[in-house]
Design an enzyme around this catalytic site. Structure first.
Site, short mmCIF file in Angstrom:
data_model
loop_
_atom_site.label_atom_id
_atom_site.label_comp_id
_atom_site.label_asym_id
_atom_site.label_seq_id
_atom_site.Cartn_x
_atom_site.Cartn_y
_atom_site.Cartn_z
N ASN A 163 40.24 -10.97 -73.97
CA ASN A 163 41.65 -10.91 -74.39
C ASN A 163 41.81 -10.45 -75.83
O ASN A 163 42.85 -9.89 -76.19
CB ASN A 163 42.32 -12.28 -74.20
CG ASN A 163 43.11 -12.30 -72.90
OD1 ASN A 163 43.46 -11.25 -72.36
ND2 ASN A 163 43.39 -13.50 -72.40
N CYS A 420 39.10 -18.11 -66.25
CA CYS A 420 39.02 -16.63 -66.27
C CYS A 420 38.26 -16.14 -67.50
O CYS A 420 38.10 -14.95 -67.68
CB CYS A 420 40.39 -15.99 -66.17
SG CYS A 420 41.30 -16.00 -67.73
N PHE A 421 37.78 -17.05 -68.34
CA PHE A 421 36.90 -16.73 -69.47
C PHE A 421 37.55 -15.73 -70.44
O PHE A 421 36.87 -14.88 -71.02
CB PHE A 421 35.54 -16.19 -68.97
CG PHE A 421 35.09 -16.86 -67.71
CD1 PHE A 421 34.88 -18.23 -67.70
CD2 PHE A 421 34.93 -16.15 -66.53
CE1 PHE A 421 34.51 -18.88 -66.53
CE2 PHE A 421 34.56 -16.79 -65.36
CZ PHE A 421 34.35 -18.16 -65.36
N CYS A 422 38.88 -15.83 -70.59
CA CYS A 422 39.62 -14.93 -71.49
C CYS A 422 39.43 -13.47 -71.10
O CYS A 422 39.51 -12.59 -71.96
CB CYS A 422 39.21 -15.12 -72.96
SG CYS A 422 39.62 -16.71 -73.61
N ASN A 423 39.12 -13.21 -69.84
CA ASN A 423 38.91 -11.83 -69.39
C ASN A 423 39.72 -11.63 -68.11
O ASN A 423 39.16 -11.54 -67.02
CB ASN A 423 37.41 -11.60 -69.15
CG ASN A 423 37.08 -10.14 -68.90
OD1 ASN A 423 37.93 -9.38 -68.43
ND2 ASN A 423 35.86 -9.74 -69.19
#
Ligand SMILES: Cc1ncc(COP(=O)(O)O)c(C=O)c1O
Length: 516
Positions: A163, A420-423
């Site tokens: 992100n 979502c692991f900032c992705n």
């Protein structure tokens, strides 16, 4: 067998459920280890890391912890802390960049560390400057706010991005640049070369265009091709390589590949210190950047009455205020520690453990023959690192709630990461979420959160939104992967999840029994 191409080779190990401390169990572990080493003989060449595990990282085994979140953060060695403490204990260190002895000593440390980082990445001082930042995100923001986006210029980025790279699009949008996302192919989640090509060709080389991608995905572990850097540059792009998830376990040689911007965080490489990252800027791109403000430490001269300022040259123009200088002193220690192991040894270790993990996960079956696990991204170690995103399914093929899985792992002293692991981009593609799904999500307004979004996606017939991530790093060993696989195997034939005394219905996520 140590082949990188054995896509669907079946695992041979009987994981069973969650056994006790029996002799049987020991035998099973030994049998599994022998099988692993036979399949990945290169692992034996990384025995140095077993020695370090027993000394530098002994806290893991003392506490019975299995740490599998190296993409979140690496672990520090004990000696890094001792050396850092000793340096601070024995030196008088002041705020750098002044003439006092305490300041000069610190300045020397900071500048030596700067040179060492450049040298670690084989970057010539004639080619690159190094800016200390708070973390990779702060490095990315510096590029975003300073890049000369304008109407007619392009910001191209891959669906697979953190992100903090996605966020640069807001700077691009505000300055009138066109924004395009390069798609990924399924099921491997690699860049789709045929669809990337026209996007790269679309830029007018006379404008300021930026192409941003991660050297390694923090979601799927995919290593995106580094030769895209030169290719995009030839077509008129400045290239931002987000190396945060790549450099902890791989060699980045900035003589062989020369992105215009490289971003990273040091705690991801060697655990300590937190709070220090870096932005490497290629000198040829440096002159194009325009800082939108100035701060203490970034100017050669500034006047209140004249209402003007002259920025300092090179990296100093980007380092706002006082550097995190005491932590920067620990970066040198961390780099020397990594060098003493050798990054290639770490790469090899991670490749072997990841290869075995992937093969064994894919072999996990319920008694009815259904797969227990779905892995998002490549199923082999070819052009991928040690980050494995996946979901678990019950014997009827229903998704197990990853939040519950994470809680159960925690109860077993296993550290994973979920969500979502900032992705978000790669997650949307991997889980089959469409643009309409995402727009529907935003109609939830300010109330949107994971819970409400998951509920909405279930109503729209989507299977999942989010995943479980296990990631392997420099202190990982065979026993970690074994214990993790044994944990996964405990879901065989499970149709409900139990945490302590509490049971959950998987479908509704409702508590169906508690022990009180
Ligand atoms: C690929 C990638 N880029 C950027 C970041 C941001 O790093 P930081 O949170 O240290 O700023 C991360 C963190 O997980 C990452 O994995």
């Amino acid at each position: 067998m140590d082949s990188q191409g054995s896509q669907t080779r079946k695992g041979r190990i009987k994981m069973g459920g969650m056994p006790g401390n029996s002799t049987d169990e020991k035998l099973r572990v030994e049998e599994a280890r022998a099988d692993f080493v036979a399949r990945f003989p290169a692992y034996e060449k990384t025995a140095l890391l077993d020695d370090l595990r027993a000394t530098e990282y002994r806290r893991l085994d003392e506490r019975g912890q299995v740490y599998l979140d190296y993409t979140g953060a690496s672990l520090y060695a004990e000696s890094q802390l001792q050396k850092h403490f000793e340096l601070m204990r024995s030196s008088v260190l002041g705020n750098p960049h002044s003439a006092s002895p305490a300041s000069v000593t610190m300045t020397e440390h900071v500048e030596r560390t700067r040179r060492q980082i450049l040298s670690y990445f084989n970057a010539r001082a004639a080619d690159y400057v190094l800016v200390f930042t708070q973390n990779a995100s702060a490095a990315l923001k510096l590029v975003g706010e300073s890049f000369p986006f304008a109407p007619g210029s392009h910001y191209l980025l891959t669906f697979d991005n953190h992100n903090s790279v996605n966020g640069i699009r807001e700077f691009a949008r505000a300055k009138g640049a066109a924004i395009h996302y390069a798609p990924l192919g399924m099921p491997n989640l690699r860049l789709d070369g045929a669809r990337l090509e026209p996007l790269l060709d679309a830029a007018d080389p006379a404008r300021a265009n930026l192409f941003a991608y991660p050297a390694q995905s923090n979601f799927s572990g995919v290593k995106h091709p580094l030769d895209l850097v030169a290719k995009a540059q030839r077509k008129g792009w400045r290239v931002l390589l987000d190396a945060a998830a790549f450099v902890p376990t791989n060699r980045l040689d900035l003589t062989a590949v020369q992105p215009d911007f490289v971003t990273l965080s040091f705690y991801k490489m060697f655990g300590h210190p937190t709070g220090v990252g870096a932005l490497l800027i290629r000198r040829s791109a440096l002159a194009e950047l325009k800082r939108p403000w100035f701060a203490g430490g970034t100017v050669n001269f500034a006047s209140v009455q004249g209402q003007a300022h002259v920025l300092s040259p090179n990296e100093a123009a980007f380092e706002d205020g006082t550097l995190n200088y005491l932590s920067i002193a620990a970066v040198e220690i961390g780099l020397l520690y990594l060098q003493s192991i050798g990054i290639d040894t770490i790469t090899e270790r991670v490749r072997c453990l990841t290869g075995w993990l992937l093969e064994e996960m894919l072999a996990l079956r319920h008694t009815n023959g259904r797969a227990m696990v779905r892995i998002y991204g490549p199923a082999t170690t070819e052009a991928r690192g040690g980050t494995v995103a996946f979901n678990l399914y019950d014997p009827q093929g229903h998704l197990l709630d990853y939040r519950r899985v994470e809680e159960l792992a925690g109860a077993e002293n296993i550290s994973l990461r979920t969500g979502c692991f900032c992705n978000p981009g790669v997650g949307e593609i991997a889980e089959g979420l469409t643009e309409e799904d995402m727009r529907a999500g935003f109609t939830l307004g300010a109330d949107i959160n994971l819970q409400s979004f998951l509920r909405l996606m279930r109503e729209r017939g989507r299977k999942s939104a989010g995943a479980i991530r296990a990631s392997i790093g420099l202190a990982s060993n065979f026993a970690d992967v074994w214990r993790f696989l044994r944990f996964l195997a405990s879901f065989r034939d499970q149709t409900r999840l139990t945490i302590g005394d509490v049971s959950f219905d998987i479908e509704s996520c409702r508590i169906i029994r508690d022990g009180s």
